[in-house]
Design an enzyme around this catalytic site. Structure first.
Site: not given
Ligand code: MEV
Length: 446
Positions: A86, A282, A298, A395
């Site tokens: 990513e 995430k 792992d 991004h």
């Molecule tokens: C993207 O891979 C991760 C984010 O969505 C985490 C977040 O929103 O805190 C930017």
């Protein structure tokens, strides 16, 4: 029988497997076979090692291996290897590492290293019926598994406590041996599972020979024996803190207190709203998984454990927390995590081995600390962007590069596109239109 099914696929040679796959499942078999083979490692020996990790291997799936430099963890500087597909993740980790480098760095503390496993079994009795012989049973279980634990004991680890849990109020005849382990620098999954399977067998033997028990209690049905990937007693706390005033430049034009308050609110939202918590966590695992993968650990186990922990209050919540008091900004992440720096892929995969070397060949405890700090750094970077510029700015900058590569833009076109999209919204269509316009201009000029 369907044409596209096969018996004995695993017995075919690698070339035969490729041939079967491309001829049955692609429209352009020659090209597909070429693509697959183009990712073979140039050294046969290395390829053989990689093939050995899994089954039915055709080729290697390549992922970017990057470095996030300038990580200060417990006063030590690291260049952290990260494997992730990513865009923005490595850039975000690097930026957070640099930010905290000048503000004291990351602090990390190992809360514990104890792992757990379980033997689940059916036994038609109550705990009080086994209590009188429990000490005797535990001694027998230890003795009967000594051949498996001896080496680990020499390394300073081994089996710790054995507990008999009567869970028959939850499920008919359901009991459990809950066993704790110390596995030193190995993640220990194989060790734990081998010992647990032995304990299951030994339990059977013990009960069968326990003449003091009524006949019906001398039999046991072992349902399964397996480690638990939830390791609340094997955990790290990572934190950063600084005077709020030192956050003045966390984002251009925003003063430290305003930034800190908004940041704290964002973390609070992740604490109370499971939808936000999932995305928030995430982001943490963007950092954690990347280092876990790079070091041959792992990542599924680490993820499962982290999410179980995030839900341990009964509601899924944020793994990280923020506090503002006495003019200080505190941000921390407490995470159970089971990792190894020996065993498994850690020394077999040439890049995992190199990753560990880059990190100074850490102990498992040091690696746990580095990795949880990377998760906290990632989270800091994400929440900082979200609460200031928005996430898309960073991004899309990275995404623009991917689109330009995909559309085959040359170096001049890329340069022009980067300039143009500093002030324009990036989308695949917008980039394509921009490049088309450049080509038209070029053609007209020509
Ligand atoms: C993207 O891979 C991760 C984010 O969505 C985490 C977040 O929103 O805190 C930017």
């Amino acid at each position: 029988m369907h044409d596209n099914t096969i018996t004995g696929f695993s017995k075919l040679t690698k070339d035969e497997k490729i041939s079967w796959v491309v001829n049955h499942w692609t429209d352009q078999p020659t090209q597909a076979a070429q693509i697959l083979k183009s990712f073979w490692h140039q050294e046969d020996d290395v390829q053989k090692v990689i093939d050995g990790f899994s089954e039915n291997t055709l080729t290697n799936f390549v992922m970017p291996f990057g470095i996030a430099p300038n990580f200060k963890v417990n006063e030590q500087i690291y260049a952290v290897p990260m494997v992730i597909e990513e865009s923005s993740v490595v850039a975000a980790a690097s930026s957070a590492a640099k930010f905290w480098l000048n503000r004291g760095g990351f602090e990390a503390k190992v809360i514990g290293t104890v792992k757990e496993g379980q033997v689940h079994f059916s036994w038609p009795g109550k705990r009080e019926q086994i209590s009188p012989v429990l000490d005797h049973l535990c001694a027998f279980l230890r003795q009967d598994s000594a051949h498996l634990t001896a080496n680990m004991e020499k390394r300073g680890g081994g089996m710790l406590a054995i507990e008999w849990l009567d869970l028959s109020h939850l499920e008919t005849d359901y009991h459990q041996l809950k066993v704790t382990f110390e596995t030193c620098d190995s993640m220990g999954a194989n060790f734990i599972n081998s010992v647990l399977e032995q304990l299951g067998q030994s339990l059977k033997t013990f009960l069968k020979n326990e003449s003091g028990l009524p006949q019906h209690l001398r039999q046991v049905d072992i349902i399964m024996a397996i480690l638990s990937n939830y390791t609340p007693q094997c955990a790290v706390k990572a934190s950063v803190s600084c005077p709020v005033a030192d956050l003045d430049n966390a984002c251009e034009g925003i003063d430290g207190m305003a930034f800190a308050k908004k940041f704290q609110k964002a973390v609070r939202i992740a604490e109370i709203d499971p939808y936000r918590a999932t995305t928030h966590n995430k982001g943490i695992f963007n950092g954690i998984d990347a280092v876990v993968l790079a070091t041959g650990n792992d990542f599924r186990a680490v993820e499962a454990c982290g999410h179980a922990h995030a839900a341990n209050s009964g509601t899924y919540s944020s793994l990280s927390h923020c506090d503002l008091s006495d003019g200080m900004f505190h941000f921390w992440l407490e995470l159970p995590i089971a990792l190894g720096t020996i065993g498994g892929l850690t020394r077999l995969h040439p890049l995992a081995k190199l990753s560990l070397e880059l990190l100074g060949n850490p102990t498992a405890e040091q690696l746990m600390q580095i990795i949880v700090c990377t998760g906290l750094a990632q989270n800091f970077a994400a929440v900082r962007s979200l609460t200031t510029t928005g996430i898309q700015k960073g991004h899309m900058k990275m995404h623009l590069q991917n689109i330009l590569n995909h559309l085959g833009a040359d170096a001049d076109q890329q340069e022009l596109a980067r300039k143009h999209f500093e002030n324009h919204t990036v989308s695949f269509t917008a980039v394509r239109s921009f490049l088309d316009a450049l080509t038209r201009e070029g053609t007209n000029a020509g």
